[in-house]
Design an enzyme around this catalytic site. Structure first.
Site, PDB file in Angstrom:
ATOM      1  N   LYS A 115       0.803  -1.231   0.000  1.00 11.28           N
ATOM      2  CA  LYS A 115       0.000   0.000   0.000  1.00 11.28           C
ATOM      3  C   LYS A 115       0.835   1.281   0.000  1.00 11.28           C
ATOM      4  CE  LYS A 115      -4.071  -2.111   1.958  1.00 11.28           C
ATOM      5  NZ  LYS A 115      -5.234  -2.031   2.806  1.00 11.28           N
ATOM      6  N   GLU A 199      -2.059   7.087   7.705  1.00 10.38           N
ATOM      7  CA  GLU A 199      -2.654   8.123   6.846  1.00 10.38           C
ATOM      8  C   GLU A 199      -3.728   8.854   7.607  1.00 10.38           C
ATOM      9  OE1 GLU A 199      -3.892   5.636   3.496  1.00 10.38           O
ATOM     10  OE2 GLU A 199      -5.924   5.576   4.271  1.00 10.38           O
ATOM     11  N   ARG A 290      -6.972  -7.857  -8.658  1.00  7.07           N
ATOM     12  CA  ARG A 290      -7.616  -9.166  -8.825  1.00  7.07           C
ATOM     13  C   ARG A 290      -9.102  -8.943  -9.062  1.00  7.07           C
ATOM     14  NH1 ARG A 290     -10.408  -9.045  -3.992  1.00  7.07           N
ATOM     15  NH2 ARG A 290      -9.350  -7.890  -2.358  1.00  7.07           N
TER      16      ARG A 290
HETATM   17  P1  ADP Z   1      -8.370  -3.479   2.834  1.00  8.44           P
HETATM   18  O1  ADP Z   1      -7.118  -3.712   2.057  1.00  8.44           O
HETATM   19  O2  ADP Z   1      -8.468  -4.289   4.052  1.00  8.44           O
HETATM   20  O3  ADP Z   1      -9.583  -3.518   1.962  1.00  8.44           O
HETATM   21  P2  ADP Z   1      -8.586  -0.585   2.766  1.00  8.44           P
HETATM   22  O4  ADP Z   1      -7.374   0.272   2.768  1.00  8.44           O
HETATM   23  O5  ADP Z   1      -9.277  -0.774   1.470  1.00  8.44           O
HETATM   24  O6  ADP Z   1      -8.217  -1.994   3.378  1.00  8.44           O
HETATM   25  O7  ADP Z   1      -9.615  -0.025   3.829  1.00  8.44           O
HETATM   26  C1  ADP Z   1     -10.763  -0.755   4.202  1.00  8.44           C
HETATM   27  C2  ADP Z   1     -11.807   0.184   4.781  1.00  8.44           C
HETATM   28  O8  ADP Z   1     -11.300   0.885   5.918  1.00  8.44           O
HETATM   29  C3  ADP Z   1     -12.264   1.280   3.837  1.00  8.44           C
HETATM   30  O9  ADP Z   1     -13.285   0.844   2.971  1.00  8.44           O
HETATM   31  C4  ADP Z   1     -12.742   2.362   4.794  1.00  8.44           C
HETATM   32  O10 ADP Z   1     -14.030   2.099   5.280  1.00  8.44           O
HETATM   33  C5  ADP Z   1     -11.764   2.216   5.947  1.00  8.44           C
HETATM   34  N1  ADP Z   1     -10.632   3.144   5.772  1.00  8.44           N
HETATM   35  C6  ADP Z   1      -9.426   2.820   5.264  1.00  8.44           C
HETATM   36  N2  ADP Z   1      -8.621   3.904   5.245  1.00  8.44           N
HETATM   37  C7  ADP Z   1      -9.329   4.927   5.740  1.00  8.44           C
HETATM   38  C8  ADP Z   1      -9.048   6.306   5.990  1.00  8.44           C
HETATM   39  N3  ADP Z   1      -7.872   6.836   5.719  1.00  8.44           N
HETATM   40  N4  ADP Z   1     -10.038   7.072   6.512  1.00  8.44           N
HETATM   41  C9  ADP Z   1     -11.244   6.531   6.802  1.00  8.44           C
HETATM   42  N5  ADP Z   1     -11.561   5.253   6.592  1.00  8.44           N
HETATM   43  C10 ADP Z   1     -10.626   4.441   6.067  1.00  8.44           C
HETATM   44  P1  ADP Z   2     -13.002  -7.377  -1.978  1.00  6.51           P
HETATM   45  O1  ADP Z   2     -11.743  -6.549  -1.876  1.00  6.51           O
HETATM   46  O2  ADP Z   2     -13.052  -8.256  -3.171  1.00  6.51           O
HETATM   47  O3  ADP Z   2     -14.202  -6.586  -1.764  1.00  6.51           O
HETATM   48  P2  ADP Z   2     -12.464  -8.565   0.615  1.00  6.51           P
HETATM   49  O4  ADP Z   2     -11.618  -7.432   1.069  1.00  6.51           O
HETATM   50  O5  ADP Z   2     -13.653  -8.933   1.413  1.00  6.51           O
HETATM   51  O6  ADP Z   2     -12.959  -8.451  -0.865  1.00  6.51           O
HETATM   52  O7  ADP Z   2     -11.514  -9.840   0.472  1.00  6.51           O
HETATM   53  C1  ADP Z   2     -11.945 -10.998  -0.171  1.00  6.51           C
HETATM   54  C2  ADP Z   2     -11.219 -12.190   0.408  1.00  6.51           C
HETATM   55  O8  ADP Z   2      -9.840 -12.084   0.193  1.00  6.51           O
HETATM   56  C3  ADP Z   2     -11.389 -12.378   1.899  1.00  6.51           C
HETATM   57  O9  ADP Z   2     -11.388 -13.758   2.185  1.00  6.51           O
HETATM   58  C4  ADP Z   2     -10.155 -11.728   2.467  1.00  6.51           C
HETATM   59  O10 ADP Z   2      -9.857 -12.215   3.746  1.00  6.51           O
HETATM   60  C5  ADP Z   2      -9.127 -12.107   1.424  1.00  6.51           C
HETATM   61  N1  ADP Z   2      -8.052 -11.124   1.329  1.00  6.51           N
HETATM   62  C6  ADP Z   2      -8.134  -9.899   0.808  1.00  6.51           C
HETATM   63  N2  ADP Z   2      -6.944  -9.270   0.841  1.00  6.51           N
HETATM   64  C7  ADP Z   2      -6.075 -10.122   1.415  1.00  6.51           C
HETATM   65  C8  ADP Z   2      -4.671 -10.060   1.746  1.00  6.51           C
HETATM   66  N3  ADP Z   2      -3.928  -8.986   1.504  1.00  6.51           N
HETATM   67  N4  ADP Z   2      -4.120 -11.134   2.325  1.00  6.51           N
HETATM   68  C9  ADP Z   2      -4.866 -12.230   2.586  1.00  6.51           C
HETATM   69  N5  ADP Z   2      -6.170 -12.355   2.307  1.00  6.51           N
HETATM   70  C10 ADP Z   2      -6.777 -11.317   1.732  1.00  6.51           C
END
Ligand code: ADP
Ligand code: ADP
Ligand code: MG
Length: 471
Positions: A115, A199, A290
């Site tokens: 990230k 962040e 993906r």
């Molecule tokens: P992941 O890789 O687990 O999907 P993300 O970086 O996409 O993680 O963040 C998942 C969720 O966490 C976001 O959809 C949002 O709801 C919350 N989030 C992440 N970063 C921020 C931020 N800087 N400010 C507010 N909410 C955040």
């Molecule tokens: P999407 O990003 O497709 O909305 P999710 O964040 O819910 O979906 O992730 C989908 C699946 O992939 C879940 O089982 C989650 O635990 C797994 N997953 C997502 N990112 C990672 C990661 N960086 N490492 C391991 N598992 C992950």
């Protein structure tokens, strides 16, 4: 066109990919561990191979999977989501062994899966990024100094995180001190990496993400956006396409930003660029390299088959669509039906599906790998079914969601289905006014009574009558 594809995944997404292969005349190969011996992907694929007794290890073993693919004469591997889907070493191994990894090139996965690197690439490309770290944090002191600079609240995040894990909001220095070691330990356990960054926390944002497709000829298109603001603990519950909360100007702006992001890193195949939106301000959050869980709703509004396009471009063919060919129509909602008990802090509820009746009728799609008699193994994701509804108008999509959730009957396990009906009834949801705080702001939605399905009621009456009659 690829001829034979190994699917390095399980559950509903493996079945989804098998279906795309079948429609395109591509032979499909499933892999499974013993816990998944009765999995639907094993039954539906053209061929299926066991990877041993450990429930998870086989799905995470790049060498074993690639060597099996070679032995079987596969020319492609589809990684699905989760598992090895964002593992650049797996993609690299495929490249080295001459098997097409159905996704972007390994160096792009590496760049976007990290990230902090992704944030740097986006900054360089002129895509607005949430204020914060330019690299990983060296220690707590650096975290505190940076938080001072950007101002609280801040988000502390695992650099290789995903699935909503390894993210903590910190409202003060004291909280940052407590959370810092926790996030590091969670990241190490879940992702095998202790790297974290920080962040600015965007307060009450909307989660807006854009589906993109790119081919090896350099064409990139977007398929408009999804609104994934209905989340619990940073995990998506209900997803919507298109967002009912955007103006056409915002929509075009965000779509173009996503294309720019993909072009900047030489992206190929399907991907999603995730943004946070507050007021008129858009920030890049991360890119998922993906197919995503919620690609389905984009398919429903655009008519584009995202998985088939993945297979096409992996075969070296150009995209089937130019940007101007992509139109969207109506609204689609996806409910992630999880085997969890909302009334018990969403505790997983694995076990036997004693009875499953699928919802149907106009505008309803179900992506699942469960069936009556299936034992949901406790080792994997609790998401057991995706219910997708579509209607021309927002109000009608909500009504259809209610009706389809009513239609569905899943006995033997607890699910989140009735909880979602509560969300659909909320006036703010119906007015299309919500952000990522909607779920935490409405704990009262958890107070509902479990409805009995007509077949359960009929069964109960029959049993009572039989007892009464002394049968
Ligand atoms: P992941 O890789 O687990 O999907 P993300 O970086 O996409 O993680 O963040 C998942 C969720 O966490 C976001 O959809 C949002 O709801 C919350 N989030 C992440 N970063 C921020 C931020 N800087 N400010 C507010 N909410 C955040
Ligand atoms: P999407 O990003 O497709 O909305 P999710 O964040 O819910 O979906 O992730 C989908 C699946 O992939 C879940 O089982 C989650 O635990 C797994 N997953 C997502 N990112 C990672 C990661 N960086 N490492 C391991 N598992 C992950
Ligand atoms: Mg995300």
């Amino acid at each position: 066109m690829l001829k034979k594809v190994l699917i390095a995944n399980r559950g509903e997404i493996a079945v989804r990919i098998i279906r795309a292969c079948a429609e395109m005349g591509i032979r499909s190969v499933a892999i499974y561990t013993e816990a998944d011996r009765y999995g639907l992907h094993v039954k539906r694929a053209d061929e299926a191979y066991s990877l041993g007794s450990d429930p998870i290890a086989g799905y995470l073993d790049p060498r074993r999977i690639v060597s099996l693919a070679r032995q079987l004469g596969c020319d492609g591997i589809h990684p699905g989501y989760g598992f090895l889907s964002e593992n650049d070493e797996f993609a690299r191994l495929c490249e080295e062994k001459g098997i097409k990894f159905i996704g972007p090139k390994s160096d792009v996965i590496l760049k976007m899966g990290d990230k902090t690197q992704a944030r740097n690439s986006m900054r360089a490309a002129g895509v607005p990024v949430t204020p914060g770290s330019e690299g990983n944090l060296a220690d707590l002191d650096e975290a505190i100094a940076l938080a001072e600079e950007i101002g609280y609240p801040v988000m502390l995040k695992a650099t290789s995180g995903g699935g909503g894990r390894g993210i903590r909001r910190c409202d003060s220095e004291a909280e940052l001190r407590t959370q810092y070691p926790r996030v590091i330990s969670e990241a190490t356990k879940a992702f095998g990496s202790a790297e974290v960054f920080l962040e600015k926390c965007i307060v009450n944002p909307k989660h807006i993400e854009v589906q993109i497709l790119a081919d090896s000829q350099g064409n990139v298109v977007h398929l408009y956006e999804r609104d994934c603001s209905i989340q619990r603990r940073n995990q998506k519950l209900i997803e919507i396409a298109p967002s009912p909360q955007l103006t056409p100007e915002q929509r075009n702006y965000i779509g173009e930003l996503a294309v720019k992001a993909a072009q900047a890193v030489g992206y190929e195949n399907a991907g999603t660029v995730e943004f946070l939106l507050t007021g008129n301000q858009v920030y890049f959050m991360e890119m998922n390299t993906r197919v995503q869980v919620e690609h389905t709703i984009t398919e429903q509004i655009t008519g584009v088959d995202v998985v088939q396009e993945q297979l096409r471009v992996a075969s070296g063919l150009p995209l089937s669509y130019r940007q101007e060919d992509i139109q969207f129509r109506g609204y689609a909602l996806q409910f992630r039906i999880n085997a969890e008990d909302p009334k018990n802090d969403f505790l997983p509820s694995f076990g036997r599906v004693t009875h499953y009746y699928a919802p149907g009728g106009p505008g309803v799609r179900v992506d699942t790998a469960i069936y009556t008699g299936y034992d949901i193994p406790p080792y994997y994701d609790s998401m057991c079914l995706k219910l997708i509804v579509w209607a021309l108008k927002w109000e009608d999509a909500i009504d259809r969601g209610q009706r389809a959730l009513d239609d569905m009957h899943l006995q033997g396990i607890k699910t989140t289905a009735n909880y979602y009906q509560q969300i659909l009834r909320h006036p703010d949801f119906q007015a299309a006014e919500f952000n990522t705080s909607f779920v935490p702001d409405h704990p009262e939605l958890m107070n509902y009574s479990e409805k009995k399905h007509p077949t359960e009621v009929a069964l109960a009456i029959a049993t009572a009558l039989a007892a009464h009659a002394g049968w």
